[in-house]
Design a protein around this motif. Structure first.
Motif, PDB file in Angstrom:
ATOM      1  N   PHE A 219     -12.492   7.103 -76.109  1.00  0.00           N
ATOM      2  CA  PHE A 219     -11.548   6.091 -76.589  1.00  0.00           C
ATOM      3  C   PHE A 219     -12.208   4.999 -77.425  1.00  0.00           C
ATOM      4  CE2 PHE A 219      -9.883   7.255 -72.188  1.00  0.00           C
ATOM      5  CZ  PHE A 219      -9.162   8.344 -72.672  1.00  0.00           C
ATOM      6  N   GLY A 220     -13.532   5.059 -77.558  1.00  0.00           N
ATOM      7  CA  GLY A 220     -14.235   4.090 -78.381  1.00  0.00           C
ATOM      8  C   GLY A 220     -14.271   2.692 -77.806  1.00  0.00           C
ATOM      9  N   ILE A 221     -14.161   2.581 -76.487  1.00  0.00           N
ATOM     10  CA  ILE A 221     -14.161   1.268 -75.848  1.00  0.00           C
ATOM     11  C   ILE A 221     -14.740   1.392 -74.446  1.00  0.00           C
ATOM     12  CG2 ILE A 221     -11.842   1.474 -74.830  1.00  0.00           C
ATOM     13  CD1 ILE A 221     -11.410  -1.477 -75.651  1.00  0.00           C
ATOM     14  N   THR A 222     -15.390   0.337 -73.974  1.00  0.00           N
ATOM     15  CA  THR A 222     -15.932   0.332 -72.618  1.00  0.00           C
ATOM     16  C   THR A 222     -14.900  -0.242 -71.651  1.00  0.00           C
ATOM     17  OG1 THR A 222     -16.869  -1.877 -72.882  1.00  0.00           O
ATOM     18  CG2 THR A 222     -18.275  -0.002 -73.488  1.00  0.00           C
ATOM     19  N   GLU A 223     -15.187  -0.136 -70.366  1.00  0.00           N
ATOM     20  CA  GLU A 223     -14.287  -0.709 -69.358  1.00  0.00           C
ATOM     21  C   GLU A 223     -14.130  -2.211 -69.571  1.00  0.00           C
ATOM     22  OE1 GLU A 223     -13.814  -1.153 -64.489  1.00  0.00           O
ATOM     23  OE2 GLU A 223     -15.757  -0.646 -65.378  1.00  0.00           O
TER      24      GLU A 223
ATOM     25  N   LEU B   5      -2.908   3.120 -71.238  1.00  0.00           N
ATOM     26  CA  LEU B   5      -3.856   4.137 -71.695  1.00  0.00           C
ATOM     27  C   LEU B   5      -3.158   5.480 -71.887  1.00  0.00           C
ATOM     28  CD1 LEU B   5      -6.869   4.632 -72.318  1.00  0.00           C
ATOM     29  CD2 LEU B   5      -7.157   5.277 -69.913  1.00  0.00           C
ATOM     30  N   TYR B   6      -2.333   5.846 -70.920  1.00  0.00           N
ATOM     31  CA  TYR B   6      -1.630   7.132 -70.976  1.00  0.00           C
ATOM     32  C   TYR B   6      -0.679   7.186 -72.173  1.00  0.00           C
ATOM     33  CZ  TYR B   6       1.050  11.187 -69.381  1.00  0.00           C
ATOM     34  OH  TYR B   6       1.653  12.421 -69.297  1.00  0.00           O
TER      35      TYR B   6
ATOM     36  N   ILE C 280     -15.963  12.685 -66.897  1.00  0.00           N
ATOM     37  CA  ILE C 280     -16.515  11.632 -66.034  1.00  0.00           C
ATOM     38  C   ILE C 280     -17.702  12.127 -65.204  1.00  0.00           C
ATOM     39  CG2 ILE C 280     -16.013  10.140 -64.048  1.00  0.00           C
ATOM     40  CD1 ILE C 280     -13.235   9.669 -65.237  1.00  0.00           C
ATOM     41  N   PRO C 281     -17.653  13.338 -64.607  1.00  0.00           N
ATOM     42  CA  PRO C 281     -18.823  13.794 -63.829  1.00  0.00           C
ATOM     43  C   PRO C 281     -20.092  13.904 -64.672  1.00  0.00           C
ATOM     44  CG  PRO C 281     -16.903  15.140 -63.340  1.00  0.00           C
ATOM     45  CD  PRO C 281     -16.533  14.290 -64.517  1.00  0.00           C
TER      46      PRO C 281
ATOM     47  N   PHE D 170     -18.052   7.049 -65.854  1.00  0.00           N
ATOM     48  CA  PHE D 170     -16.763   6.511 -66.297  1.00  0.00           C
ATOM     49  C   PHE D 170     -16.886   5.712 -67.590  1.00  0.00           C
ATOM     50  CE2 PHE D 170     -13.264   3.504 -66.442  1.00  0.00           C
ATOM     51  CZ  PHE D 170     -12.175   4.305 -66.131  1.00  0.00           C
ATOM     52  N   ASP D 171     -17.826   4.773 -67.643  1.00  0.00           N
ATOM     53  CA  ASP D 171     -17.911   3.875 -68.793  1.00  0.00           C
ATOM     54  C   ASP D 171     -18.295   4.625 -70.069  1.00  0.00           C
ATOM     55  OD1 ASP D 171     -17.320   1.129 -69.169  1.00  0.00           O
ATOM     56  OD2 ASP D 171     -19.403   0.755 -69.705  1.00  0.00           O
ATOM     57  N   ARG D 172     -19.278   5.520 -69.974  1.00  0.00           N
ATOM     58  CA  ARG D 172     -19.696   6.285 -71.152  1.00  0.00           C
ATOM     59  C   ARG D 172     -18.606   7.256 -71.592  1.00  0.00           C
ATOM     60  NH1 ARG D 172     -25.040   9.260 -70.122  1.00  0.00           N
ATOM     61  NH2 ARG D 172     -24.617   9.973 -72.255  1.00  0.00           N
ATOM     62  N   ALA D 173     -17.860   7.795 -70.624  1.00  0.00           N
ATOM     63  CA  ALA D 173     -16.752   8.692 -70.973  1.00  0.00           C
ATOM     64  C   ALA D 173     -15.659   7.926 -71.711  1.00  0.00           C
ATOM     65  CB  ALA D 173     -16.191   9.348 -69.714  1.00  0.00           C
ATOM     66  N   MET D 174     -15.380   6.693 -71.281  1.00  0.00           N
ATOM     67  CA  MET D 174     -14.396   5.864 -71.984  1.00  0.00           C
ATOM     68  C   MET D 174     -14.844   5.599 -73.418  1.00  0.00           C
ATOM     69  SD  MET D 174     -12.555   2.894 -69.735  1.00  0.00           S
ATOM     70  CE  MET D 174     -11.272   2.736 -70.965  1.00  0.00           C
TER      71      MET D 174
END
Length: 281
Positions: free
Chosen positions: A215-219, A186-187, A202-203, A207-211
């Motif tokens: 990045f256009g992808i879920t965990e 990812l980095y 993230i706050p 986490f999942d919605r921020a991804m």
């Protein structure tokens, strides 16, 4: 600029609870200038990376395993010898281990990462991956471990790494290796600035919605990408490219060469003895 204070236990806790601004780093249980200096320097680096203030961090060095287990609430497995409690800004180390800078940096990274996310939930694979990647923690034996897991179909799904504390030692090391690969990928793909923006959201988003937003992808989708990457790059051939395996093969070849020379020399000696015949009386 960080500051360091070392005081008796009761005073340390009073200062930490009542006036955390008196000191940035509060160290108890060890009188080690090397450790103290390293903690200060590493904290400053992490503050710069995460673009956040560490506040006060309490570092407790336990004298033995019993004291360590008591300080961590007896929740760590036997393979654990360091811990971070982000909500308390607390790092606990087991002093029986030799001072290992990467271990200390690993735990400090947990503290700063959770400061940045305001103690929001983050998956354990991301937490551990970041804590390994930023300090440049060496992944000893990980190539072999990942290759065997890949070939045998025993790779761990990233969300399942949340339960790493109940894994046995070998499985836990595999979980850490996968976490490192996941965050490293990812980095390398998005870079520091995008990663920090993602962590900062993230706050607010989770986490999942921020991804998904960054990045256009879920965990779940990223989990598939990481496992497929490991399967492609870690296989039976990877085992023979591991430095430790190469070294062992080199030693084995040296040993075989030594044995062959010994056998050849003994054969020569017997031939000479046969040619000379019995010694005269």
């Amino acid at each position: 600029m960080t500051g360091l204070i070392k005081l008796p236990t009761c005073i340390i806790f009073l200062i930490f609870l009542a006036s955390p601004l008196l000191a940035k780093i509060i160290l108890e249980g060890a009188d080690s200038p090397e450790l103290a200096s390293y903690i200060e320097n590493e904290t400053e680096k992490l503050e710069a990376f995460f673009e956040t203030d560490a506040g006060s961090i309490f570092v407790f060095v336990a004298e033995n395993r019993e004291q360590f287990d008591s300080a961590t609430g007896n929740i760590l497995p036997e393979w654990g010898f360091a811990a971070a409690i982000p909500r308390m800004s607390k790092v606990i180390l087991l002093s029986q281990r030799k001072f290992n800078p990467s271990v200390v940096a690993h735990e400090l990274t947990h503290i700063l990462l959770h400061k940045k996310t305001k103690n929001s939930y983050i998956p354990r694979w991301f937490d551990e991956g970041v804590a390994q990647l930023l300090p440049g923690e060496a992944m000893q034996g990980s190539t072999i471990r990942l290759a065997f897991a890949s070939v045998s179909g025993k790779l761990i799904e990233l969300p399942d790494i949340d339960d790493v504390n109940i894994f046995h030692s070998d499985k836990a090391h595999l979980a850490y290796a996968e976490s490192y690969i996941a965050v490293k990928l990812l980095y390398e793909e998005v870079g520091k600035e995008s990663l920090i923006r993602f962590i900062s959201d993230i706050p607010k988003l989770g986490f999942d919605r921020a991804m998904l937003s960054h990045f256009g992808i879920t965990e779940s989708g990223y989990n598939k990408i990481v496992l497929e990457h490991i399967r492609r790059h870690y296989n039976i051939f990877s085992i023979f490219l591991d430095q430790r395996v190469i070294f062992l093969v080199f030693l084995l070849l040296l040993f075989i060469s030594y044995i062959r020379v010994k056998i050849r020399n003994r054969r020569k000696i017997r031939e000479w003895e046969n040619e000379e015949g019995p010694a005269p009386y």
